[in-house]
Design an enzyme around this catalytic site. Structure first.
Site, PDB file in Angstrom:
ATOM      1  N   SER A   8      28.548 -52.276  16.657  1.00 16.16           N
ATOM      2  CA  SER A   8      29.241 -51.085  16.468  1.00 16.16           C
ATOM      3  C   SER A   8      28.286 -50.235  15.549  1.00 16.16           C
ATOM      4  O   SER A   8      28.292 -48.824  15.417  1.00 16.16           O
ATOM      5  CB  SER A   8      30.416 -51.197  15.637  1.00 16.16           C
ATOM      6  OG  SER A   8      30.209 -51.925  14.612  1.00 16.16           O
TER       7      SER A   8
ATOM      8  N   TYR B  47      34.355 -50.734  14.272  1.00 13.35           N
ATOM      9  CA  TYR B  47      35.249 -51.382  15.517  1.00 13.35           C
ATOM     10  C   TYR B  47      36.529 -52.202  14.770  1.00 13.35           C
ATOM     11  O   TYR B  47      37.358 -52.469  15.432  1.00 13.35           O
ATOM     12  CB  TYR B  47      34.345 -52.475  16.075  1.00 13.35           C
ATOM     13  CG  TYR B  47      33.694 -51.914  17.274  1.00 13.35           C
ATOM     14  CD1 TYR B  47      33.367 -50.424  17.733  1.00 13.35           C
ATOM     15  CD2 TYR B  47      32.799 -52.598  18.193  1.00 13.35           C
ATOM     16  CE1 TYR B  47      32.680 -50.077  18.614  1.00 13.35           C
ATOM     17  CE2 TYR B  47      32.206 -52.262  19.340  1.00 13.35           C
ATOM     18  CZ  TYR B  47      32.109 -50.614  19.368  1.00 13.35           C
ATOM     19  OH  TYR B  47      31.107 -50.083  20.296  1.00 13.35           O
ATOM     20  N   GLY B  48      36.092 -52.594  13.472  1.00 14.58           N
ATOM     21  CA  GLY B  48      37.093 -53.649  13.093  1.00 14.58           C
ATOM     22  C   GLY B  48      38.561 -53.435  12.827  1.00 14.58           C
ATOM     23  O   GLY B  48      39.403 -54.136  12.631  1.00 14.58           O
TER      24      GLY B  48
ATOM     25  N   CYS C 249      27.943 -58.558  17.330  1.00 15.09           N
ATOM     26  CA  CYS C 249      29.253 -58.062  16.694  1.00 15.09           C
ATOM     27  C   CYS C 249      30.286 -59.084  16.884  1.00 15.09           C
ATOM     28  O   CYS C 249      30.786 -59.263  18.014  1.00 15.09           O
ATOM     29  CB  CYS C 249      29.767 -56.678  17.143  1.00 15.09           C
ATOM     30  SG  CYS C 249      30.901 -56.094  16.642  1.00 15.09           S
ATOM     31  N   ASN C 250      30.747 -59.792  15.716  1.00 15.59           N
ATOM     32  CA  ASN C 250      31.984 -60.659  15.908  1.00 15.59           C
ATOM     33  C   ASN C 250      33.444 -59.920  16.255  1.00 15.59           C
ATOM     34  O   ASN C 250      33.953 -60.328  17.081  1.00 15.59           O
ATOM     35  CB  ASN C 250      32.245 -61.222  14.561  1.00 15.59           C
ATOM     36  CG  ASN C 250      31.102 -62.118  13.838  1.00 15.59           C
ATOM     37  OD1 ASN C 250      30.043 -61.708  13.610  1.00 15.59           O
ATOM     38  ND2 ASN C 250      31.426 -63.511  14.247  1.00 15.59           N
ATOM     39  N   THR C 251      33.302 -58.550  15.896  1.00 17.27           N
ATOM     40  CA  THR C 251      34.644 -58.008  16.471  1.00 17.27           C
ATOM     41  C   THR C 251      34.679 -57.606  17.809  1.00 17.27           C
ATOM     42  O   THR C 251      35.512 -57.754  18.612  1.00 17.27           O
ATOM     43  CB  THR C 251      34.591 -56.595  15.657  1.00 17.27           C
ATOM     44  OG1 THR C 251      34.434 -56.788  14.338  1.00 17.27           O
ATOM     45  CG2 THR C 251      35.877 -55.992  15.814  1.00 17.27           C
TER      46      THR C 251
ATOM     47  N   CYS D 180      30.932 -61.382  10.272  1.00 15.80           N
ATOM     48  CA  CYS D 180      30.769 -60.101  10.544  1.00 15.80           C
ATOM     49  C   CYS D 180      29.333 -59.895  10.509  1.00 15.80           C
ATOM     50  O   CYS D 180      28.574 -60.405   9.477  1.00 15.80           O
ATOM     51  CB  CYS D 180      31.330 -59.246   9.953  1.00 15.80           C
ATOM     52  SG  CYS D 180      31.007 -57.275   9.738  1.00 15.80           S
ATOM     53  N   THR D 181      28.796 -59.278  11.487  1.00 13.31           N
ATOM     54  CA  THR D 181      27.290 -59.190  11.302  1.00 13.31           C
ATOM     55  C   THR D 181      26.738 -58.098  10.265  1.00 13.31           C
ATOM     56  O   THR D 181      25.403 -58.265  10.187  1.00 13.31           O
ATOM     57  CB  THR D 181      26.632 -58.990  12.751  1.00 13.31           C
ATOM     58  OG1 THR D 181      27.189 -57.761  13.336  1.00 13.31           O
ATOM     59  CG2 THR D 181      26.944 -60.131  13.844  1.00 13.31           C
ATOM     60  N   HIS D 182      27.526 -57.452   9.915  1.00 15.77           N
ATOM     61  CA  HIS D 182      27.084 -56.403   8.658  1.00 15.77           C
ATOM     62  C   HIS D 182      26.802 -57.259   7.431  1.00 15.77           C
ATOM     63  O   HIS D 182      26.306 -56.899   6.657  1.00 15.77           O
ATOM     64  CB  HIS D 182      28.249 -55.544   8.363  1.00 15.77           C
ATOM     65  CG  HIS D 182      28.011 -54.257   9.350  1.00 15.77           C
ATOM     66  ND1 HIS D 182      28.572 -54.268  10.833  1.00 15.77           N
ATOM     67  CD2 HIS D 182      27.547 -53.023   9.268  1.00 15.77           C
ATOM     68  CE1 HIS D 182      28.474 -53.207  11.462  1.00 15.77           C
ATOM     69  NE2 HIS D 182      27.997 -52.264  10.580  1.00 15.77           N
TER      70      HIS D 182
HETATM   71  N1  DGL Z   1      29.433 -55.745  12.970  1.00 14.66           N
HETATM   72  C1  DGL Z   1      30.698 -55.986  13.289  1.00 14.66           C
HETATM   73  C2  DGL Z   1      31.257 -57.495  13.257  1.00 14.66           C
HETATM   74  O1  DGL Z   1      30.349 -58.174  13.498  1.00 14.66           O
HETATM   75  C3  DGL Z   1      31.791 -55.162  12.765  1.00 14.66           C
HETATM   76  C4  DGL Z   1      31.882 -53.967  12.011  1.00 14.66           C
HETATM   77  C5  DGL Z   1      32.737 -52.927  12.388  1.00 14.66           C
HETATM   78  O2  DGL Z   1      33.918 -52.895  11.899  1.00 14.66           O
HETATM   79  O3  DGL Z   1      32.439 -52.257  13.352  1.00 14.66           O
HETATM   80  O4  DGL Z   1      32.259 -57.746  13.174  1.00 14.66           O
END
Ligand code: DGL
Length: 284
Positions: A12, A43-44, A74-76, A185-187
Site C-alpha cells: 500500500s 489498506y489496513g 504487505c500482510n494486509t 505488517c511490513t511497515h
Molecule cells: N504494509 C501493510 C501490511 O503489511 C499495511 C499497511 C496499511 O495499512 O496499508 O500490512
C-alpha cells in the site's frame, strides 16, 4: 514467464520496502519493480473486497511491466487477496506475507507470543488459518496497531509521537510474559529499533522479510526463473500512485536509495503510467 523478467513487489505504501531491501540483498542480480499504492494507503482499515480489487489491478500492471514473479509485500493485502490473486493468475509465481507465527511458536520459551498487525490482517481468514495451524499450543496476544503504518508513511520513524504510540501498542503485550513479538505488517520493521528498545533484549522481535526473500529465491530456482548470475547487479524501477517526489524522499530515508520514481494514476479500476519515460536504477 521468462527468467529475464523483473520481480514485481508491491505494498500500500513504503512498508514493502522492508521486504524489497531483503530481496535485493539476497538476490542482487535480479531486476525489480516496486509499486507503492499510496493513492489508497492505508489498506489496513479497508474492506477485503476493496483490497482485492486494488491488488488485481496492481498485478496486471506489474505483468505489463514484464514481471516474472510478484511479491505481495504487505500482510494486509496478502490476507485479503493472496488466494484470489493465485486463482486469477494461476501461471504466475506469487509470494505473499504470512504472519511469522510458526517460527515464533518454535522460538518461545514462555509459550506466549505477541503479534502486531493491522485490523484487516487480524480479520482475514489467513491469520485465523495460520494461528490454527501453528499456535494451538501457545497463546497469541493479538495487538491491532491502527495508525502505526501511517506514522511510517509520514517518515515519523523516530519521532516522540511514534514512541508514545508504540509504548501504548506494546503495553498489553508487555503485561503478559510474552518472549517473542511477530511483526505482521511490513511497515513495522522500520520502527524495529524503537520496539526493541522499549521491550528490552529478552524479547525477540521477528521480521519475516529475510525468510521471504530466501523463499522467493528457492521458488525462482525451482521454476527455472532465476536470472543468470552473469548479470552482476539488477536494475530497479519504482512506481507510485501517490506523489512521486515524496516517495523518492521515503526511498532515500528508509532504505538509502536515491532513484527517481514514476507516477501512476488510477483511472477507474486500472493503473496508467503518467509519463512514458520510465527510469531504472542500479545499486552498487
Ligand atoms: N504494509 C501493510 C501490511 O503489511 C499495511 C499497511 C496499511 O495499512 O496499508 O500490512
Amino acid at each position: 514467464m521468462n527468467a529475464n523478467g523483473s520481480i514485481g513487489v508491491f505494498d500500500s505504501g513504503v512498508g514493502g520496502l522492508s521486504v524489497w531491501r531483503e530481496i535485493v540483498r539476497h538476490l542482487p542480480h535480479e531486476n525489480t519493480i516496486y509499486f507503492a499504492d499510496r493513492g489508497h494507503v492505508p489498506y489496513g482499515s479497508k474492506p477485503q473486497t476493496e483490497i482485492q480489487r486494488y491488488c488485481t489491478a496492481i498485478a496486471r500492471f506489474l505483468l505489463e511491466q514484464e514481471c516474472k514473479a510478484i511479491v505481495v509485500a504487505c500482510n494486509t493485502a496478502s490476507a485479503a487477496a493472496l488466494k484470489y490473486l493465485r486463482e486469477t493468475f494461476p501461471e504466475l509465481v506469487i509470494i505473499g506475507m504470512e504472519p511469522a507465527v510458526k517460527p515464533a511458536a518454535a522460538l518461545t520459551r514462555t509459550g506466549v507470543v505477541g503479534v502486531m498487525a493491522t485490523p484487516a490482517t487480524f480479520e482475514g481468514r489467513m491469520f485465523q488459518a495460520t494461528a490454527g495451524r501453528h499456535a494451538y499450543a501457545i497463546k497469541l496476544i493479538n495487538q491491532v496497531c491502527d495508525g502505526l503504518a501511517d506514522l511510517v508513511e509520514t517518515l515519523e520513524v523516530d519521532s516522540a509521537r511514534t514512541e508514545t504510540a508504540l509504548r501504548a501498542y506494546l503495553e498489553p503485550i508487555l503485561a503478559t510474559n510474552a518472549d517473542v513479538i511477530v511483526l505482521a505488517c511490513t511497515h513495522y520493521p522500520f520502527v524495529l529499533d524503537t520496539i526493541q528498545r522499549i521491550v528490552g533484549d529478552e524479547i525477540k522481535v521477528l521480521d519475516p522479510a529475510p525468510a521471504v526473500a530466501r523463499h522467493l529465491g528457492r521458488v525462482l530456482a525451482e521454476r527455472n526463473l532465476a536470472t543468470s548470475r552473469d548479470i552482476v547487479t539488477g536494475t530497479h524501477g519504482f512506481y507510485t500512485s501517490g506523489d512521486a517526489a515524496s516517495f523518492a524522499t521515503a526511498l532515500r530515508r528508509l532504505v538509502g536509495v536515491s532513484a527517481t520514481t514514476q507516477s501512476v494514476s488510477w483511472i477507474s479500476a486500472d493503473l496508467v503510467v503518467e509519463c512514458a519515460n520510465s527510469s531504472t536504477f542500479a545499486i552498487g
